[in-house]
Design a protein around this motif. Sequence first.
Motif, PDB file in Angstrom:
ATOM      1  N   LEU B  12      71.257  48.306  45.354  1.00  0.00           N
ATOM      2  CA  LEU B  12      72.146  48.704  44.261  1.00  0.00           C
ATOM      3  C   LEU B  12      71.396  48.704  42.930  1.00  0.00           C
ATOM      4  O   LEU B  12      71.550  49.618  42.112  1.00  0.00           O
ATOM      5  CB  LEU B  12      73.298  47.703  44.145  1.00  0.00           C
ATOM      6  N   TYR B  13      70.614  47.658  42.731  1.00  0.00           N
ATOM      7  CA  TYR B  13      69.821  47.535  41.515  1.00  0.00           C
ATOM      8  C   TYR B  13      68.907  48.762  41.367  1.00  0.00           C
ATOM      9  O   TYR B  13      68.843  49.399  40.308  1.00  0.00           O
ATOM     10  CB  TYR B  13      69.010  46.244  41.566  1.00  0.00           C
ATOM     11  N   ALA B  14      68.222  49.088  42.477  1.00  0.00           N
ATOM     12  CA  ALA B  14      67.297  50.225  42.439  1.00  0.00           C
ATOM     13  C   ALA B  14      68.050  51.530  42.172  1.00  0.00           C
ATOM     14  O   ALA B  14      67.591  52.373  41.377  1.00  0.00           O
ATOM     15  CB  ALA B  14      66.513  50.311  43.751  1.00  0.00           C
ATOM     16  N   LEU B  15      69.196  51.689  42.787  1.00  0.00           N
ATOM     17  CA  LEU B  15      70.005  52.897  42.564  1.00  0.00           C
ATOM     18  C   LEU B  15      70.441  53.003  41.106  1.00  0.00           C
ATOM     19  O   LEU B  15      70.362  54.076  40.497  1.00  0.00           O
ATOM     20  CB  LEU B  15      71.284  52.842  43.424  1.00  0.00           C
ATOM     21  N   ALA B  16      70.926  51.892  40.579  1.00  0.00           N
ATOM     22  CA  ALA B  16      71.432  51.887  39.202  1.00  0.00           C
ATOM     23  C   ALA B  16      70.306  52.195  38.217  1.00  0.00           C
ATOM     24  O   ALA B  16      70.482  52.976  37.265  1.00  0.00           O
ATOM     25  CB  ALA B  16      72.070  50.546  38.872  1.00  0.00           C
ATOM     26  N   MET B  17      69.133  51.605  38.456  1.00  0.00           N
ATOM     27  CA  MET B  17      68.000  51.832  37.548  1.00  0.00           C
ATOM     28  C   MET B  17      67.567  53.297  37.582  1.00  0.00           C
ATOM     29  O   MET B  17      67.264  53.892  36.559  1.00  0.00           O
ATOM     30  CB  MET B  17      66.813  50.936  37.924  1.00  0.00           C
ATOM     31  N   GLN B  18      67.535  53.857  38.805  1.00  0.00           N
ATOM     32  CA  GLN B  18      67.131  55.261  38.916  1.00  0.00           C
ATOM     33  C   GLN B  18      68.148  56.156  38.196  1.00  0.00           C
ATOM     34  O   GLN B  18      67.773  57.098  37.483  1.00  0.00           O
ATOM     35  CB  GLN B  18      67.007  55.664  40.390  1.00  0.00           C
ATOM     36  N   ALA B  19      69.424  55.829  38.374  1.00  0.00           N
ATOM     37  CA  ALA B  19      70.471  56.621  37.716  1.00  0.00           C
ATOM     38  C   ALA B  19      70.344  56.508  36.191  1.00  0.00           C
ATOM     39  O   ALA B  19      70.450  57.506  35.468  1.00  0.00           O
ATOM     40  CB  ALA B  19      71.843  56.146  38.170  1.00  0.00           C
ATOM     41  N   ALA B  20      70.103  55.284  35.702  1.00  0.00           N
ATOM     42  CA  ALA B  20      69.979  55.066  34.256  1.00  0.00           C
ATOM     43  C   ALA B  20      68.798  55.867  33.706  1.00  0.00           C
ATOM     44  O   ALA B  20      68.885  56.503  32.645  1.00  0.00           O
ATOM     45  CB  ALA B  20      69.792  53.577  33.961  1.00  0.00           C
ATOM     46  N   ARG B  21      67.728  55.851  34.444  1.00  0.00           N
ATOM     47  CA  ARG B  21      66.534  56.579  34.034  1.00  0.00           C
ATOM     48  C   ARG B  21      66.794  58.089  34.016  1.00  0.00           C
ATOM     49  O   ARG B  21      66.410  58.779  33.060  1.00  0.00           O
ATOM     50  CB  ARG B  21      65.431  56.245  35.040  1.00  0.00           C
ATOM     51  N   ASP B  22      67.458  58.585  35.049  1.00  0.00           N
ATOM     52  CA  ASP B  22      67.768  60.025  35.103  1.00  0.00           C
ATOM     53  C   ASP B  22      68.645  60.427  33.918  1.00  0.00           C
ATOM     54  O   ASP B  22      68.449  61.476  33.307  1.00  0.00           O
ATOM     55  CB  ASP B  22      68.500  60.376  36.414  1.00  0.00           C
ATOM     56  N   ILE B  23      69.618  59.578  33.629  1.00  0.00           N
ATOM     57  CA  ILE B  23      70.511  59.874  32.507  1.00  0.00           C
ATOM     58  C   ILE B  23      69.730  59.858  31.196  1.00  0.00           C
ATOM     59  O   ILE B  23      69.880  60.747  30.352  1.00  0.00           O
ATOM     60  CB  ILE B  23      71.671  58.851  32.459  1.00  0.00           C
ATOM     61  N   ALA B  24      68.855  58.863  31.035  1.00  0.00           N
ATOM     62  CA  ALA B  24      68.051  58.770  29.812  1.00  0.00           C
ATOM     63  C   ALA B  24      67.183  60.020  29.651  1.00  0.00           C
ATOM     64  O   ALA B  24      67.044  60.558  28.548  1.00  0.00           O
ATOM     65  CB  ALA B  24      67.194  57.514  29.826  1.00  0.00           C
ATOM     66  N   VAL B  25      66.612  60.493  30.770  1.00  0.00           N
ATOM     67  CA  VAL B  25      65.750  61.680  30.719  1.00  0.00           C
ATOM     68  C   VAL B  25      66.545  62.902  30.259  1.00  0.00           C
ATOM     69  O   VAL B  25      66.058  63.722  29.482  1.00  0.00           O
ATOM     70  CB  VAL B  25      65.123  61.955  32.110  1.00  0.00           C
ATOM     71  N   HIS B  26      67.784  63.022  30.729  1.00  0.00           N
ATOM     72  CA  HIS B  26      68.566  64.225  30.422  1.00  0.00           C
ATOM     73  C   HIS B  26      69.335  64.133  29.107  1.00  0.00           C
ATOM     74  O   HIS B  26      69.437  65.112  28.385  1.00  0.00           O
ATOM     75  CB  HIS B  26      69.524  64.549  31.569  1.00  0.00           C
ATOM     76  N   ASN B 101      57.371  63.295  28.537  1.00  0.00           N
ATOM     77  CA  ASN B 101      58.448  62.308  28.728  1.00  0.00           C
ATOM     78  C   ASN B 101      59.153  62.032  27.406  1.00  0.00           C
ATOM     79  O   ASN B 101      59.394  60.891  27.035  1.00  0.00           O
ATOM     80  CB  ASN B 101      57.873  60.974  29.247  1.00  0.00           C
ATOM     81  N   ASP B 102      59.517  63.105  26.704  1.00  0.00           N
ATOM     82  CA  ASP B 102      59.966  62.902  25.321  1.00  0.00           C
ATOM     83  C   ASP B 102      61.259  62.091  25.196  1.00  0.00           C
ATOM     84  O   ASP B 102      61.393  61.282  24.295  1.00  0.00           O
ATOM     85  CB  ASP B 102      60.034  64.220  24.540  1.00  0.00           C
ATOM     86  N   ARG B 103      62.193  62.275  26.126  1.00  0.00           N
ATOM     87  CA  ARG B 103      63.454  61.522  26.006  1.00  0.00           C
ATOM     88  C   ARG B 103      63.230  60.040  26.320  1.00  0.00           C
ATOM     89  O   ARG B 103      63.803  59.170  25.676  1.00  0.00           O
ATOM     90  CB  ARG B 103      64.506  62.056  26.978  1.00  0.00           C
ATOM     91  N   LEU B 104      62.428  59.763  27.348  1.00  0.00           N
ATOM     92  CA  LEU B 104      62.138  58.359  27.690  1.00  0.00           C
ATOM     93  C   LEU B 104      61.381  57.691  26.547  1.00  0.00           C
ATOM     94  O   LEU B 104      61.622  56.536  26.203  1.00  0.00           O
ATOM     95  CB  LEU B 104      61.319  58.272  28.984  1.00  0.00           C
ATOM     96  N   TRP B 105      60.471  58.449  25.955  1.00  0.00           N
ATOM     97  CA  TRP B 105      59.699  57.913  24.841  1.00  0.00           C
ATOM     98  C   TRP B 105      60.618  57.632  23.650  1.00  0.00           C
ATOM     99  O   TRP B 105      60.488  56.593  23.000  1.00  0.00           O
ATOM    100  CB  TRP B 105      58.584  58.901  24.462  1.00  0.00           C
ATOM    101  N   SER B 106      61.571  58.531  23.384  1.00  0.00           N
ATOM    102  CA  SER B 106      62.511  58.292  22.281  1.00  0.00           C
ATOM    103  C   SER B 106      63.348  57.044  22.545  1.00  0.00           C
ATOM    104  O   SER B 106      63.592  56.250  21.636  1.00  0.00           O
ATOM    105  CB  SER B 106      63.465  59.476  22.098  1.00  0.00           C
TER     106      SER B 106
END
Lengths: 201, 201
Positions: B12-26, B101-106
């Motif tokens: 669950l932790y891994a899923l949530a982190m991946q989802a958070a990262r995807d959202i941050a990227v977009h 990685n501009d959104r992650l960097w921001s």
Amino acid sequence: MARRSDHNREELYALAMQAARDIAVHDGLKGLTARNIAKRIGYSAGTLYNLFKNLDEIALHVNAGTLDQLHDRLGEVALSGKPKKDIRQLLDAYLDFIGGNDRLWSLLFDHKLPDGTPLPDWYRARIARVLSLLEAALAPLFPEPDHPECQLSARVLWSSLHGICQLANADKLEIVSDEDTRALAHALVENYLAGLKARLG
Amino acid sequence: MARRSDHNREELYALAMQAARDIAVHDGLKGLTARNIAKRIGYSAGTLYNLFKNLDEIALHVNAGTLDQLHDRLGEVALSGKPKKDIRQLLDAYLDFIGGNDRLWSLLFDHKLPDGTPLPDWYRARIARVLSLLEAALAPLFPEPDHPECQLSARVLWSSLHGICQLANADKLEIVSDEDTRALAHALVENYLAGLKARLG
């Protein structure tokens, strides 16, 4: 209830700008909504949109006011013609200004126009006016006036100082005190200017 | 409808982190809500709060992942022992990384903990690890290892580059092209290092 016709257009504009600025000072970008501004001045959000195209325009005007204040504050530094001394004085004035206006200073950089929307020319002129003070202080380092590296260096120092102050503010550099921020800013200026002198001199 | 018991805690932790990262990227910071993350993985927001104390913790973990990626990317630069060359290479690797990685960097810089909340030690360690790569590249400029100005200079360059890239990104320097950003970044590094050399050499 929303007021009507109590103020003319110019008065309303001034009221709205003052309210936007007050909100920015207290709550930063997140508090800056049409609803909050309208509520503060006792008018409807609709009335605001007769004055301003959108919220971005309001934020730009608040920021333009901050740039003008900063320009006036930096303009008080009497240039001696010695770049190291003058830039140090401008730097200290800058740090004092943002120390006393941290939310307004943050808004200056936190607010972003939607992707692809250019900053309006009148706003760019305000930035250029602040940068021109740095350029004037740096000018004696360069062999001729209008040396391209003088403009470039003003922009390097301006944006670098922004980065230092922003990261120090957010404590993202394992730094806590204002003294540490000043130490970084002074190291930036001292080494950058020594480098310019060594390279050009 | 929210799923239950399909995944163990680690999954669950891994899923949530991946989802958070995807959202941050977009969508960047503004899209990063517990509701959005929960929706993306098909669990309730309540389940998320069993894994993470709050949204700030999720953002910190996303940012830690970005710092690790940046560390690995910069770590690929083989140091030659020539500071100017090495710092230039690190700088180009940094600019390439944030270009991709501009959104992650921001998010790395846009996310702020509430006033008075210190960054956790495990997170500070991630920042220190990236800074240590800069320190290693700068070290040959200094008369002894662990010279205090070496650490200071790594922090000046790191935060200055952040400022240059952020203002150039937001087009707040009357700059449009990536080339101009690189020109500012290169001028920063070139003059700063020349200054250190002139002062210490």
